[in-house]
Design a protein around this motif. Structure first.
Motif, short mmCIF file in Angstrom:
data_model
loop_
_atom_site.label_atom_id
_atom_site.label_comp_id
_atom_site.label_asym_id
_atom_site.label_seq_id
_atom_site.Cartn_x
_atom_site.Cartn_y
_atom_site.Cartn_z
N ILE A 349 30.34 30.09 80.15
CA ILE A 349 29.94 31.49 80.08
C ILE A 349 30.93 32.31 79.26
N GLU A 350 32.19 32.03 79.41
CA GLU A 350 33.23 32.80 78.73
C GLU A 350 33.77 32.07 77.50
N ALA A 351 32.90 31.39 76.79
CA ALA A 351 33.32 30.72 75.55
C ALA A 351 33.84 31.77 74.58
N PRO A 352 35.01 31.53 73.98
CA PRO A 352 35.57 32.54 73.06
C PRO A 352 34.68 32.72 71.83
N MET A 353 34.56 33.97 71.40
CA MET A 353 33.84 34.24 70.16
C MET A 353 34.67 33.74 68.98
N MET A 354 34.03 33.61 67.83
CA MET A 354 34.71 33.04 66.67
C MET A 354 35.98 33.82 66.32
N HIS A 355 35.92 35.14 66.39
CA HIS A 355 37.09 35.96 66.06
C HIS A 355 38.22 35.76 67.06
N ASP A 356 37.87 35.33 68.27
CA ASP A 356 38.90 35.08 69.28
C ASP A 356 39.60 33.75 69.09
N VAL A 357 38.96 32.84 68.38
CA VAL A 357 39.55 31.51 68.14
C VAL A 357 40.65 31.63 67.09
N ILE A 358 40.29 32.09 65.89
CA ILE A 358 41.28 32.44 64.85
C ILE A 358 40.85 33.78 64.29
N HIS A 359 41.61 34.81 64.56
CA HIS A 359 41.22 36.15 64.13
C HIS A 359 41.25 36.24 62.60
N PRO A 360 40.27 36.93 62.01
CA PRO A 360 40.24 37.06 60.54
C PRO A 360 41.53 37.59 59.93
N LYS A 361 42.27 38.43 60.67
CA LYS A 361 43.53 38.95 60.14
C LYS A 361 44.54 37.82 59.94
N LYS A 362 44.48 36.79 60.78
CA LYS A 362 45.38 35.65 60.62
C LYS A 362 45.07 34.89 59.34
N ALA A 363 43.78 34.77 59.03
CA ALA A 363 43.38 34.11 57.78
C ALA A 363 43.83 34.92 56.57
N LYS A 364 43.78 36.26 56.68
CA LYS A 364 44.22 37.11 55.57
C LYS A 364 45.71 36.96 55.33
N ILE A 365 46.48 36.86 56.40
CA ILE A 365 47.93 36.64 56.25
C ILE A 365 48.19 35.32 55.54
N HIS A 366 47.43 34.29 55.91
CA HIS A 366 47.58 33.00 55.23
C HIS A 366 47.23 33.11 53.75
N PHE A 367 46.22 33.90 53.44
CA PHE A 367 45.85 34.09 52.03
C PHE A 367 47.03 34.67 51.25
N TYR A 368 47.70 35.68 51.80
CA TYR A 368 48.85 36.28 51.11
C TYR A 368 49.98 35.28 50.96
N ILE A 369 50.22 34.47 52.00
CA ILE A 369 51.26 33.43 51.92
C ILE A 369 50.91 32.43 50.81
N HIS A 370 49.65 32.03 50.77
CA HIS A 370 49.17 31.06 49.78
C HIS A 370 49.35 31.59 48.36
N VAL A 371 48.98 32.84 48.13
CA VAL A 371 49.14 33.45 46.80
C VAL A 371 50.60 33.53 46.42
N ALA A 372 51.43 33.97 47.37
CA ALA A 372 52.87 34.06 47.10
C ALA A 372 53.44 32.69 46.74
N MET A 373 53.01 31.66 47.46
CA MET A 373 53.48 30.30 47.20
C MET A 373 53.14 29.88 45.77
N LEU A 374 51.91 30.13 45.35
CA LEU A 374 51.48 29.74 44.00
C LEU A 374 52.24 30.51 42.93
N ILE A 375 52.46 31.81 43.16
CA ILE A 375 53.19 32.62 42.18
C ILE A 375 54.63 32.14 42.03
N ILE A 376 55.28 31.86 43.16
CA ILE A 376 56.67 31.41 43.10
C ILE A 376 56.77 30.04 42.43
#
Length: 426
Positions: A349-376
């Motif tokens: 009944i209380e299955a976590p919603m998709m945003h509760d599993v990995i919040h979209p903000k966490k994915a955005k932070i990873h995107f910034y890390i990924h871009v920074a990694m490629l630039i460096i």
């Protein structure tokens, strides 16, 4: 939503089948970062060949093959209607052999012990061939192929060719065979692995996934029908040219142009999507396609004129960035969905919603890390500054560590829900 009528719990493999490959891939990425960091501060010493092949195979097999096998076990029922029987047992065989084989191979590259080359050829070859042939056999049973399912067969078949050529290379490096055609086999191995396996699989999946996830217009029919076949035909022509010592410049140019067109059309489709809201997975896809266009543009330029090693290295970096960007995008779509899907279908009944599993903000932070990694890393290639090398290595650790942390977190939420929440009685 899916061309084969959707996904049911009976069709889907257990979530553990997918997650063990994803977590293993992230773990290998973390090990790669540690290897790069150790090199940047002078802890390890090696020749340039060992360093280059270690990085290449960390990425190609430890990271990409692990991610892609996990995704394929999940997506074959969705995209092609293929149901693999006993997926837990069969995936476990592939997973254990892949994990052990990659580690043995990396040790062989950095020690040059002949027996390690032999063991890695046997164990890694067995694991990779087990998974690929299993999937090809199941896909071959499909009566009515879509562009995606047909592309998957050709991509996996290309990987089989790359695996067999790779076994030849390992046995040659170990001194077990003469390897008179070593250089030709090496070129063919990389071509089928990068263009036939990695790139072709992304192309094939995107024909359905981009439209499905982001509600975009369909790809042009001429592209979905003929692009995959054209790439395979060009790779076969290149294979013949390599072993007959004929020039492959024209083939490389056409391949590069085809991937440039594909990348541009995918970007256009994402721009025309019907849902205007954007998330990090869209950003990853856009970045991936942009990097593919840059990589293939440099490759195309290299077929027309001589380019320096720095520009060649940038083309390799942008290709790696392309592949990783798409993998990260798929992870942040697949993992939250699967966690919610399995738990809700089991009646929690209380299955976590998709945003509760990995919040979209966490994915955005990873995107910034990924871009920074490629630039460096691009700055390391262009300026060769030791401190930048250290920073770039640390960003690899942070990037894969970030993903690994959230994948493990998703597994913990899944297990917690099963143990501590109420289940609906049917």
């Amino acid at each position: 939503m899916f061309s084969q009528g959707g996904l049911s719990l009976e069709q889907a493999p257990p979530i553990s089948v997918v997650m063990k490959f994803f977590i293993t891939a992230s773990g290998f990425g973390l090990l790669l970062g540690l290897y790069l960091f150790a090199n940047s501060i002078g802890i390890i010493s090696h020749n340039s060949y060992a360093y280059n092949v270690t990085i290449t195979h960390f990425l190609a097999l430890g990271v990409m093959a692990s991610f892609m096998f996990g995704a394929l076990f999940q997506m074959l029922p969705v995209i092609a209607g293929v149901v693999i029987k006993m997926p837990t047992k069969k995936s476990m065989v592939a997973h254990v052999l892949l994990l052990l084989g990659v580690l043995l191979q990396l040790l062989a590259f950095n020690s040059s012990i002949p027996l390690l080359y032999l063991f890695s050829a046997i164990i890694l070859g067995a694991g990779l061939l087990h998974a690929t042939t299993l999937m090809v056999k199941e896909l071959a049973k499909v009566q009515d192929h879509s562009s995606s399912s047909k592309g998957m067969i050709l991509s996996l078949s290309s990987f089989i060719v790359a695996i067999l050529l790779g076994i030849y290379l390992l046995l040659t490096l170990g001194g077990y065979i003469k390897g008179d055609a070593f250089e030709q086999v090496k070129e063919a191995h990389y071509s089928f692995a990068l263009f036939g396996w990695v790139s072709l699989l992304i192309v094939s999946v995107s024909f359905q996934v981009v439209e499905m996830f982001y509600v975009t217009p369909k790809y042009p029919s001429i592209m979905s029908k003929y692009l995959v076949t054209s790439i395979i035909m060009l790779l076969l022509l290149k294979l013949m040219a390599i072993f007959t010592l004929l020039p492959t410049v024209g083939i490389d140019l056409i391949l590069s142009l085809l991937f440039i067109v594909y990348g541009a059309i995918t970007l256009h489709r994402l721009y025309k999507r019907k849902r205007p809201t954007s998330d990090a997975t869209v950003w990853f896809w856009r970045l991936g396609m942009g990097l593919l266009i840059i990589s293939m543009s440099i490759t195309a330029l290299g077929t027309l004129t001589s380019i320096d090693q720095g520009l060649k290295s940038i083309s390799y970096l942008t290709f790696i960035g392309f592949a990783l960007s798409i993998v990260f995008a798929m992870n942040y779509k697949i993992v939250p969905f699967l966690t919610w899907f399995h738990l809700s279908n089991q009646g929690y009944i209380e299955a976590p919603m998709m945003h509760d599993v990995i919040h979209p903000k966490k994915a955005k932070i990873h995107f910034y890390i990924h871009v920074a990694m490629l630039i460096i890393w691009a700055m390391v290639i262009l300026f060769n500054v030791a401190m930048l090398d250290i920073l770039a290595s640390l960003l690899v650790i942070v990037s894969f560590g970030w993903l690994l942390y959230h994948l493990v977190g998703a597994v913990k939420k899944y297990n917690y829900t099963q143990k501590h929440t109420e289940k609906m009685e049917w």
